[in-house]
Scaffold this active site. Structure first.
Site, PDB file in Angstrom:
ATOM      1  N   CYS A 223     -50.263 -46.090  49.929  1.00 18.74           N
ATOM      2  CA  CYS A 223     -51.633 -45.839  50.400  1.00 18.74           C
ATOM      3  C   CYS A 223     -52.342 -47.142  50.756  1.00 18.74           C
ATOM      4  O   CYS A 223     -53.094 -47.187  51.737  1.00 18.74           O
ATOM      5  CB  CYS A 223     -52.418 -45.065  49.347  1.00 18.74           C
ATOM      6  SG  CYS A 223     -51.910 -43.337  49.201  1.00 18.74           S
TER       7      CYS A 223
ATOM      8  N   ALA B 238     -50.963 -48.132  54.113  1.00 16.99           N
ATOM      9  CA  ALA B 238     -51.501 -47.253  55.156  1.00 16.99           C
ATOM     10  C   ALA B 238     -52.969 -47.553  55.438  1.00 16.99           C
ATOM     11  O   ALA B 238     -53.375 -47.664  56.601  1.00 16.99           O
ATOM     12  CB  ALA B 238     -51.331 -45.785  54.748  1.00 16.99           C
ATOM     13  N   GLU B 239     -53.781 -47.697  54.389  1.00 12.38           N
ATOM     14  CA  GLU B 239     -55.202 -47.952  54.609  1.00 12.38           C
ATOM     15  C   GLU B 239     -55.416 -49.311  55.267  1.00 12.38           C
ATOM     16  O   GLU B 239     -56.287 -49.464  56.129  1.00 12.38           O
ATOM     17  CB  GLU B 239     -55.998 -47.866  53.315  1.00 12.38           C
ATOM     18  CG  GLU B 239     -57.479 -48.087  53.560  1.00 12.38           C
ATOM     19  CD  GLU B 239     -58.391 -47.434  52.536  1.00 12.38           C
ATOM     20  OE1 GLU B 239     -59.607 -47.647  52.669  1.00 12.38           O
ATOM     21  OE2 GLU B 239     -57.913 -46.729  51.637  1.00 12.38           O
ATOM     22  N   SER B 240     -54.612 -50.274  54.886  1.00 13.63           N
ATOM     23  CA  SER B 240     -54.731 -51.598  55.492  1.00 13.63           C
ATOM     24  C   SER B 240     -54.450 -51.547  56.987  1.00 13.63           C
ATOM     25  O   SER B 240     -55.212 -52.099  57.792  1.00 13.63           O
ATOM     26  CB  SER B 240     -53.770 -52.576  54.812  1.00 13.63           C
ATOM     27  OG  SER B 240     -54.094 -52.728  53.447  1.00 13.63           O
TER      28      SER B 240
ATOM     29  N   SER C  95     -57.131 -49.564  58.858  1.00  9.91           N
ATOM     30  CA  SER C  95     -58.381 -50.323  58.872  1.00  9.91           C
ATOM     31  C   SER C  95     -58.328 -51.479  59.859  1.00  9.91           C
ATOM     32  O   SER C  95     -59.324 -51.771  60.526  1.00  9.91           O
ATOM     33  CB  SER C  95     -58.693 -50.849  57.466  1.00  9.91           C
ATOM     34  OG  SER C  95     -58.978 -49.788  56.587  1.00  9.91           O
TER      35      SER C  95
END
Length: 128
Positions: free
Chosen positions: A45, A48-50, A53
């Protein structure tokens, strides 16, 4: 933008390609595992968020805005014990106020490990 002292550096994430249309990075499994020695779902996660973003921030800059994550979900498909995983983020939607990216994470054998979706809100910079 420096990655020194960030979570990306701590987790060994290396961004190899970055544009609003595609963000790619690798992350080692070692050091990012849960107690059973498998890649931690939270590490997937973070990757993925990095990536979502970064893509969102590059898109937001065209409007003089910044991106902040507001939603992430992930499906973990298979376990990984060693090696490196690769994440590829591609846009689902690029708007003036929100973005959504799909992030596919694969292992060294190009087998899908995780599929995630991240949505960011585009806002005026809090530093403005």
């Amino acid at each position: 933008m420096s990655m020194e002292g960030t979570l990306l550096q701590t987790m060994g994430i290396v961004v190899t390609e970055a544009s609003a249309d595609r963000v790619v990075a690798t992350m080692p499994v070692k050091g990012n595992t849960q107690p059973y020695g498998l890649l931690h779902g939270g590490a997937s996660c973070v990757l993925a968020e990095s990536l979502g973003s970064i893509g969102s921030a590059l898109h937001a800059a065209t409007y003089g805005k910044v991106a902040v994550g507001v939603d992430i979900n992930a499906t973990h498909h298979r376990a990984v014990r060693d090696g490196v995983v690769t994440g590829v983020a591609t846009p689902i939607y690029l708007g003036r106020t929100t973005t959504s990216y799909e992030v596919v994470i694969t292992d060294d054998r190009d087998k899908r490990v995780c599929t995630a979706r991240i949505t960011c809100q585009l806002i005026q910079s809090p530093r403005s």
